[in-house]
Design a protein around this motif. Structure first.
Motif, short mmCIF file in Angstrom:
data_model
loop_
_atom_site.label_atom_id
_atom_site.label_comp_id
_atom_site.label_asym_id
_atom_site.label_seq_id
_atom_site.Cartn_x
_atom_site.Cartn_y
_atom_site.Cartn_z
N GLY A 1 -5.07 -47.92 20.73
CA GLY A 1 -5.17 -48.41 19.37
C GLY A 1 -3.88 -49.00 18.82
N LYS A 2 -2.78 -48.88 19.53
CA LYS A 2 -1.51 -49.43 19.07
C LYS A 2 -1.41 -50.92 19.41
CE LYS A 2 0.29 -45.42 17.78
NZ LYS A 2 0.60 -45.12 16.36
N VAL A 3 -0.62 -51.64 18.62
CA VAL A 3 -0.33 -53.05 18.88
C VAL A 3 1.16 -53.18 19.15
CG1 VAL A 3 -0.23 -55.38 17.90
CG2 VAL A 3 -2.24 -53.94 17.51
N ALA A 4 1.51 -53.81 20.26
CA ALA A 4 2.91 -53.94 20.66
C ALA A 4 3.27 -55.40 20.86
CB ALA A 4 3.17 -53.17 21.95
N LEU A 5 4.52 -55.73 20.56
CA LEU A 5 5.11 -57.03 20.91
C LEU A 5 6.26 -56.78 21.86
CD1 LEU A 5 5.73 -60.08 20.64
CD2 LEU A 5 7.06 -59.53 18.58
N VAL A 6 6.24 -57.46 23.00
CA VAL A 6 7.30 -57.34 23.99
C VAL A 6 7.94 -58.72 24.17
CG1 VAL A 6 7.94 -56.69 26.34
CG2 VAL A 6 6.04 -55.51 25.19
N THR A 7 9.24 -58.84 23.90
CA THR A 7 9.93 -60.09 24.17
C THR A 7 10.53 -60.04 25.57
OG1 THR A 7 12.16 -59.47 23.39
CG2 THR A 7 10.54 -60.16 21.72
N GLY A 8 10.82 -61.21 26.11
CA GLY A 8 11.31 -61.26 27.48
C GLY A 8 10.28 -60.76 28.47
N ALA A 9 9.01 -61.04 28.16
CA ALA A 9 7.91 -60.45 28.94
C ALA A 9 7.51 -61.27 30.16
CB ALA A 9 6.70 -60.27 28.03
N SER A 10 8.25 -62.30 30.48
CA SER A 10 7.83 -63.15 31.60
C SER A 10 8.27 -62.63 32.96
CB SER A 10 8.34 -64.58 31.40
OG SER A 10 9.76 -64.61 31.36
N SER A 11 9.17 -61.64 32.99
CA SER A 11 9.64 -61.15 34.29
C SER A 11 10.33 -59.80 34.12
CB SER A 11 10.63 -62.14 34.91
OG SER A 11 11.82 -62.23 34.14
N GLY A 12 10.62 -59.18 35.24
CA GLY A 12 11.47 -58.00 35.29
C GLY A 12 11.02 -56.84 34.42
N ILE A 13 11.98 -56.24 33.72
CA ILE A 13 11.71 -55.07 32.90
C ILE A 13 10.70 -55.39 31.80
CG2 ILE A 13 12.73 -53.40 31.30
CD1 ILE A 13 15.31 -53.54 32.93
N GLY A 14 10.85 -56.54 31.15
CA GLY A 14 9.94 -56.90 30.06
C GLY A 14 8.50 -56.99 30.51
N ALA A 15 8.27 -57.66 31.63
CA ALA A 15 6.90 -57.79 32.16
C ALA A 15 6.34 -56.43 32.54
CB ALA A 15 6.90 -58.74 33.36
N ALA A 16 7.15 -55.60 33.16
CA ALA A 16 6.69 -54.27 33.57
C ALA A 16 6.36 -53.41 32.35
CB ALA A 16 7.74 -53.59 34.44
N ILE A 17 7.18 -53.50 31.30
CA ILE A 17 6.91 -52.73 30.09
C ILE A 17 5.60 -53.19 29.46
CG2 ILE A 17 7.67 -52.34 27.71
CD1 ILE A 17 10.57 -52.37 28.77
N ALA A 18 5.40 -54.51 29.39
CA ALA A 18 4.16 -55.03 28.79
C ALA A 18 2.94 -54.49 29.52
CB ALA A 18 4.18 -56.56 28.81
N PHE A 19 2.98 -54.51 30.85
CA PHE A 19 1.84 -54.03 31.62
C PHE A 19 1.65 -52.52 31.41
CE2 PHE A 19 -0.55 -52.56 35.27
CZ PHE A 19 -1.54 -53.53 35.38
N ALA A 20 2.75 -51.79 31.39
CA ALA A 20 2.66 -50.33 31.22
C ALA A 20 2.11 -49.96 29.84
CB ALA A 20 4.02 -49.69 31.44
N LEU A 21 2.50 -50.69 28.81
CA LEU A 21 1.98 -50.42 27.48
C LEU A 21 0.48 -50.69 27.42
CD1 LEU A 21 4.73 -51.92 25.12
CD2 LEU A 21 4.47 -49.56 25.91
N ALA A 22 0.05 -51.78 28.04
CA ALA A 22 -1.38 -52.08 28.09
C ALA A 22 -2.12 -51.00 28.87
CB ALA A 22 -1.61 -53.45 28.72
N GLU A 23 -1.52 -50.55 29.95
CA GLU A 23 -2.13 -49.50 30.77
C GLU A 23 -2.28 -48.21 29.97
OE1 GLU A 23 -1.72 -48.65 35.47
OE2 GLU A 23 0.12 -48.42 34.32
N ALA A 24 -1.34 -47.98 29.03
CA ALA A 24 -1.39 -46.78 28.18
C ALA A 24 -2.30 -46.96 26.99
CB ALA A 24 0.02 -46.42 27.72
N GLY A 25 -2.94 -48.13 26.87
CA GLY A 25 -3.95 -48.33 25.83
C GLY A 25 -3.58 -49.28 24.72
N ALA A 26 -2.34 -49.76 24.67
CA ALA A 26 -1.92 -50.66 23.60
C ALA A 26 -2.46 -52.07 23.84
CB ALA A 26 -0.41 -50.70 23.50
#
Length: 250
Positions: free
Chosen positions: A7-32
């Motif tokens: 139910g959370k909404v997140a914005l991840v900058t620098g999401a095209s590669s590396g740590i940013g991309a991995a964080i974005a995927f992990a947040l989505a995996e956790a339900g955001a």
């Protein structure tokens, strides 16, 4: 995808590669539901597709975080299209080499503009929305370079010291209004951080450093962010440092 951030909404900058991309995927995996921002639109589209294939929800918002209008628009578009912004992860950044003597001042400014000012722009845009909601989380990705200096990394280190100071100041401004603000300082983590460095010697040196055996993987760094966000609301992990086990003296 379902988990602790449902139910959370997140914005991840620098999401095209590396740590940013991995964080974005992990947040989505956790339900955001995750808004992704970066300059490389093809990379963003590929990550959106990957998240959606795994059952998550994602939105691409292209932009350059060094440009104030782009950075603010990333926040405003997230709220306009997804209804709110619960989580802001500032991962956009570059690394550069060079000291003060014979410094390329244009490159020096660019490092400060992206690493520091890009973070300031998105925080300034997101905080009013979070205050109105009565809740929010901001995690700014810094570096171990934000705790020390070096003869040929002064622009990068200066930018990350500034990110740390700004972030802790923001924590003290809004922490008592249910907005948690955190500094995440990674050590050697596998990424493309060296690719933007113009000096070939330093580029190869940093490439070797972040790709050596035993470094922290981007997915492991992302798991730390999910852990920080999953803590009870009365717990603010205000700063965290993550090193590979092999780096005992860094």
């Amino acid at each position: 995808m379902a988990g602790s951030l449902q139910g959370k909404v997140a914005l991840v900058t620098g999401a095209s590669s590396g740590i940013g991309a991995a964080i974005a995927f992990a947040l989505a995996e956790a339900g955001a539901t995750v808004a992704l921002s970066a300059r490389r639109t093809d990379r963003l589209a590929a990550l959106v597709a990957r998240i959606e294939e795994a059952g998550g929800k994602a939105l691409a918002i292209a932009g350059d975080m060094a440009v104030e209008d782009d950075a603010r628009r990333a926040v405003e578009d997230t709220v306009a299209q997804l209804g709110r912004i619960d989580i802001l992860i500032n991962s956009a950044g570059i690394m550069d080499s060079g000291g003060i003597e014979n410094a390329n001042l244009d490159r020096y400014r660019q490092t400060i503009d992206i690493n520091l000012m890009g973070t300031v722009y998105t925080c300034a845009a997101a905080v009013p929305h979070m205050l109105k909601q009565g809740v929010g989380d901001i995690i700014n990705i810094s570096s171990l370079a934000g705790r020390k200096g070096g003869p040929m990394t002064s622009s990068y280190s200066a930018s990350k010291h500034a990110v740390n100071a700004m972030t802790d100041g923001l924590r003290q401004e809004v922490g008592n209004r249910n907005i948690r603000v955190s500094i995440y300082m990674p050590g050697a983590t596998r990424s493309e951080v060296a690719e933007s460095m113009p000096d070939p010697t330093w580029r190869e040196m940093i490439k070797s450093h972040v790709n050596k055996d035993g470094v922290v993987e981007a997915e492991e760094a992302a798991a730390v962010v999910v852990f920080m966000l999953s803590m009870p609301r009365n717990v603010n992990i205000s700063e965290i440092t993550v090193r590979p086990t092999i780096d005992t003296t860094a």
